[in-house]
Design a protein around this motif. Structure first.
Motif, PDB file in Angstrom:
ATOM      1  N   ASN A 103     -31.292 -30.635  62.793  1.00  0.00           N
ATOM      2  CA  ASN A 103     -30.727 -31.115  61.539  1.00  0.00           C
ATOM      3  C   ASN A 103     -31.734 -30.876  60.412  1.00  0.00           C
ATOM      4  N   TYR A 104     -31.403 -31.311  59.208  1.00  0.00           N
ATOM      5  CA  TYR A 104     -32.268 -31.024  58.060  1.00  0.00           C
ATOM      6  C   TYR A 104     -33.680 -31.599  58.210  1.00  0.00           C
ATOM      7  N   PRO A 105     -33.864 -32.879  58.559  1.00  0.00           N
ATOM      8  CA  PRO A 105     -35.237 -33.396  58.678  1.00  0.00           C
ATOM      9  C   PRO A 105     -36.082 -32.647  59.698  1.00  0.00           C
ATOM     10  N   VAL A 106     -35.495 -32.302  60.845  1.00  0.00           N
ATOM     11  CA  VAL A 106     -36.271 -31.607  61.879  1.00  0.00           C
ATOM     12  C   VAL A 106     -36.673 -30.216  61.409  1.00  0.00           C
ATOM     13  N   ARG A 107     -35.736 -29.498  60.802  1.00  0.00           N
ATOM     14  CA  ARG A 107     -36.065 -28.129  60.382  1.00  0.00           C
ATOM     15  C   ARG A 107     -37.093 -28.117  59.255  1.00  0.00           C
TER      16      ARG A 107
END
Length: 346
Positions: free
Chosen positions: A193-197
């Motif tokens: 998801n956005y935070p991980v990427r």
């Protein structure tokens, strides 16, 4: 440290000589040069404030003119211009401007030089916008951001401008967001998801900063990449510790917060490691980020697990003690920031 112009030239000459003889690395020389500045008179300080006001007004002017479609259409109709003509005109203005500033560089203060570089960069981006409109690039702005990143990074290396490098790094971060969103499926890009990427992107930027330290032509801007990478890494990892790797808010709300506890542990370990490495290698920024995000991690976990059960007065008492300690610690550090790092004897 502030010295007069003659003193600054002497110090820079000595640092360049130590770099040439191998006593200092390119990164160390770049860091030391940033700690020494020309002593400014009151008139020069006032002029600097005027430069900042001029830059702010210029940014507003660019926004008012080039984001106003009706005004642009009137200009285009009046002069019978198409998008390619506007792109060509702004490109020529950018070339002339960069050549002029390049010749006047020695007579400009560092702040004025960077302001002039920003103006040139805005002209380049304006030209690129109209080229993209004429060609008809994708609506996700992925192509525009990628080309912006390349143009600003090349211009930054040519003119050794930190302001343009900041623009290149910001373009890179935005490009990654649009590119990963374009290729994502069900809000996941390669399963992230956005935070991980963006956590991964922060690590990539930190790696790039380390490489820049070893390339003399890029050493002047490695600190910018390092700061952005560190901030992006910890901010994104903090979001991961809250939302995990869920791809929707509904999916995240359907589970208890304890299911993402492992991410909180990883976040805490990363902050503690940053704090340790900052002390180990005398890197204040890494140390400060480590302390800050350790506290953020602790308070976030408190709100997640103990807000309903703990007495609110005790919580705010702990908060007051913590920030009081931080204020005392920062006050102790204040005199260290005014000192220049020691350099080896020639």
């Amino acid at each position: 440290m502030e010295v007069d112009k003659t003193g600054l030239e002497t110090i820079h000459t000595a640092l360049d000589e130590w770099e040439r003889t191998g006593k200092l690395s390119a990164a160390q020389v770049a860091d030391l040069k940033t700690t020494v500045q020309i002593k400014r008179s009151e008139r020069e300080q006032i002029a600097q404030y005027f430069f900042f006001i001029a830059l702010f007004c210029t940014l507003l002017a660019f926004g008012a003119i080039f984001l106003n479609e009706k005004l642009l259409e009137k200009i285009k109709l009046y002069f019978s211009w198409n998008d390619l003509a506007i792109a060509l005109i702004t490109a020529v203005l950018a070339v002339v401007w960069f050549l002029y500033v390049g010749r006047k560089r020695k007579s400009l203060s560092p702040v004025a030089y960077e302001i002039y570089m920003v103006l040139g960069g805005l002209s380049v981006l304006t030209s690129l916008v109209y080229v993209c409109k004429q060609v008809g690039t994708d609506k996700t702005y992925t192509s525009f951001l990628a080309i912006s990143m390349l143009l600003l990074s090349v211009l930054s290396m040519i003119f050794r401008s930190k302001a343009l490098w900041i623009g290149a790094v910001v373009s890179f971060v935005c490009w990654f967001g649009t590119f990963s969103n374009w290729l994502s499926a069900d809000n996941l890009f390669l399963g992230m998801n956005y935070p991980v990427r963006y956590t991964i992107l922060g690590v990539v930027l930190l790696a790039i900063a380390l490489l820049q330290m070893r390339v003399s032509r890029l050493a002047y801007s490695h600190r910018i990449t390092y700061v952005v990478g560190l901030f992006l890494f910890f901010t994104a990892l903090w979001c991961v510790s809250i939302f995990g790797n869920f791809n929707t808010i509904v999916g995240w709300q359907a589970v208890r917060q304890v299911h993402v506890l492992a991410y909180s542990v990883v976040f805490g370990v990363a902050a503690a490691l940053s704090f340790y490495l900052g002390i180990r290698f005398k890197e204040d920024l890494a140390k400060d980020f480590g302390v800050l995000f350790l506290l953020i991690n602790l308070y976030t976990r408190y709100f997640e697990y103990f807000w309903d059960s703990m007495n609110k007065g005790i919580f705010f008492l702990i908060l007051a003690i913590t920030f009081g300690f931080l204020g005392w610690w920062l006050e102790r550090k204040k005199h260290h920031t005014e000192k220049v790092k020691p350099v080896p004897q020639s």
